[in-house]
Motif scaffolding. Structure first.
Motif, short mmCIF file in Angstrom:
data_model
loop_
_atom_site.label_atom_id
_atom_site.label_comp_id
_atom_site.label_asym_id
_atom_site.label_seq_id
_atom_site.Cartn_x
_atom_site.Cartn_y
_atom_site.Cartn_z
N ASN A 162 -3.67 -10.00 -1.59
CA ASN A 162 -3.49 -10.43 -2.98
C ASN A 162 -4.75 -11.06 -3.56
OD1 ASN A 162 -2.81 -12.39 -0.95
ND2 ASN A 162 -2.13 -13.77 -2.55
N ASP A 163 -5.90 -10.90 -2.89
CA ASP A 163 -7.22 -11.30 -3.36
C ASP A 163 -7.25 -12.76 -3.82
OD1 ASP A 163 -9.84 -11.36 -4.14
OD2 ASP A 163 -9.74 -9.59 -5.43
N ASN A 164 -7.16 -13.66 -2.87
CA ASN A 164 -7.20 -15.08 -3.18
C ASN A 164 -8.59 -15.55 -3.56
OD1 ASN A 164 -4.53 -16.43 -2.82
ND2 ASN A 164 -4.61 -15.35 -0.86
N ILE A 165 -9.62 -14.80 -3.18
CA ILE A 165 -10.97 -15.16 -3.61
C ILE A 165 -11.08 -15.04 -5.14
CG2 ILE A 165 -13.41 -14.52 -3.51
CD1 ILE A 165 -12.99 -13.63 -0.65
N GLN A 166 -10.57 -13.92 -5.66
CA GLN A 166 -10.57 -13.72 -7.10
C GLN A 166 -9.68 -14.75 -7.80
OE1 GLN A 166 -12.42 -12.06 -8.89
NE2 GLN A 166 -11.43 -11.45 -10.82
N ALA A 167 -8.56 -15.11 -7.16
CA ALA A 167 -7.67 -16.11 -7.74
C ALA A 167 -8.37 -17.45 -7.86
CB ALA A 167 -6.41 -16.25 -6.89
N GLY A 168 -9.12 -17.84 -6.83
CA GLY A 168 -9.87 -19.09 -6.88
C GLY A 168 -10.96 -19.06 -7.93
N PHE A 169 -11.61 -17.91 -8.05
CA PHE A 169 -12.67 -17.75 -9.05
C PHE A 169 -12.11 -17.91 -10.46
CE2 PHE A 169 -15.45 -15.55 -11.91
CZ PHE A 169 -16.74 -15.73 -11.42
N LEU A 170 -11.01 -17.19 -10.74
CA LEU A 170 -10.43 -17.21 -12.09
C LEU A 170 -9.85 -18.58 -12.45
CD1 LEU A 170 -8.66 -13.73 -12.15
CD2 LEU A 170 -10.82 -14.37 -13.26
N ALA A 171 -9.26 -19.25 -11.46
CA ALA A 171 -8.69 -20.58 -11.73
C ALA A 171 -9.80 -21.56 -12.08
CB ALA A 171 -7.92 -21.07 -10.51
N THR A 172 -10.91 -21.49 -11.36
CA THR A 172 -12.04 -22.37 -11.65
C THR A 172 -12.65 -22.04 -13.01
OG1 THR A 172 -12.51 -22.46 -9.27
CG2 THR A 172 -14.24 -23.22 -10.77
N GLN A 173 -12.75 -20.77 -13.28
CA GLN A 173 -13.28 -20.32 -14.58
C GLN A 173 -12.44 -20.87 -15.73
OE1 GLN A 173 -12.88 -16.05 -15.85
NE2 GLN A 173 -15.09 -16.09 -15.60
N LYS A 174 -11.14 -20.86 -15.58
CA LYS A 174 -10.25 -21.36 -16.62
C LYS A 174 -10.43 -22.87 -16.81
CE LYS A 174 -5.49 -21.05 -18.29
NZ LYS A 174 -5.92 -20.32 -19.50
N LEU A 175 -10.56 -23.58 -15.70
CA LEU A 175 -10.78 -25.03 -15.80
C LEU A 175 -12.06 -25.35 -16.57
CD1 LEU A 175 -9.81 -26.21 -12.19
CD2 LEU A 175 -8.57 -26.71 -14.31
N LEU A 176 -13.09 -24.57 -16.31
CA LEU A 176 -14.38 -24.81 -16.96
C LEU A 176 -14.38 -24.40 -18.42
CD1 LEU A 176 -16.76 -23.58 -14.11
CD2 LEU A 176 -16.22 -25.95 -14.71
#
Length: 213
Positions: A162-176
């Motif tokens: 389920n590509d958790n690397i991409q999930a972490g990237f997108l979540a951080t991107q949203k926070l920023l």
């Protein structure tokens, strides 16, 4: 109540052929499958799944195995979505779910063993991956059919990434971008789940791209 024997007699085929036709066995011609299904519908035939369980030696169930979870922990929305999707897919195949959830690895393993030996559950979906996981080791050694969510521990295990690397990237991107966070902290559990490692990696990738790593 109609039986498979009644259907076979009216269709002019053997009981085994009628059974295969109802289960869409490709070895049975489409014409025969259509005829058998039509007769079954007219008779109001309902398959006896308990009898099938006895015949096959396994239940029409899939065991959903949750990661070790403390009773005070909040429900994970991701797991709820997985259960909902699995439930829809299983219902179409006349299967049901049985859930294994516990606070320790030992109790989780005992629950899974009981599902195999007592409830005849031979198909499992593990909602996690973990190195040296006793549950995965048991299912593998026992020859059970299982799929894990995430990166498999051993080559040959079936998995859904389920590509958790991409999930972490997108979540951080949203926070920023959306919440204008200036300092991002990644909090992990003491269990060192592989999905946490992947999400933290994605978070770091995003921060590094922004020069904030």
């Amino acid at each position: 109540m109609a039986t498979i024997k009644d259907i076979a007699k009216l269709a002019g085929v053997s009981i085994s052929t009628a059974s295969r036709a109802l289960n869409d066995n490709p070895r049975i011609s489409e014409a025969t499958r259509t005829k058998v299904k039509q007769i079954a519908a007219e008779l109001g035939y309902s398959p006896n799944y308990n009898a099938q369980t006895l015949t096959r030696g396994e239940a029409n169930m899939v065991g959903l195995v949750f990661p070790v979870t403390d009773q005070s922990a909040l429900a994970n929305p991701f797991h709820i979505d997985l259960m909902r999707g699995a439930g829809v897919a299983l219902e179409q195949r006349h299967y049901t779910m049985m859930v294994a959830i516990a606070e320790t690895e030992e109790r989780l393993l005992e629950t899974v063993k009981s599902m195999v030996t007592q409830s005849k559950v031979h198909n499992f979906l593990l909602l996690y991956t973990k190195e040296k996981d006793p549950v995965t080791d048991y299912l593998r050694d026992a020859g059970m059919n299982f799929v894990v969510i995430g990166h498999p521990e051993k080559q040959g295990d079936r998995f859904v990434d389920n590509d958790n690397i991409q999930a972490g990237f997108l979540a951080t991107q949203k926070l920023l971008d959306d919440h204008h966070c200036q300092h991002v902290a990644f909090v992990t559990s003491p269990h060192h789940w592989s999905f946490e490692v992947d999400r933290q990696l994605g978070c770091r990738q995003c921060l590094n791209e922004r020069g904030l790593g």
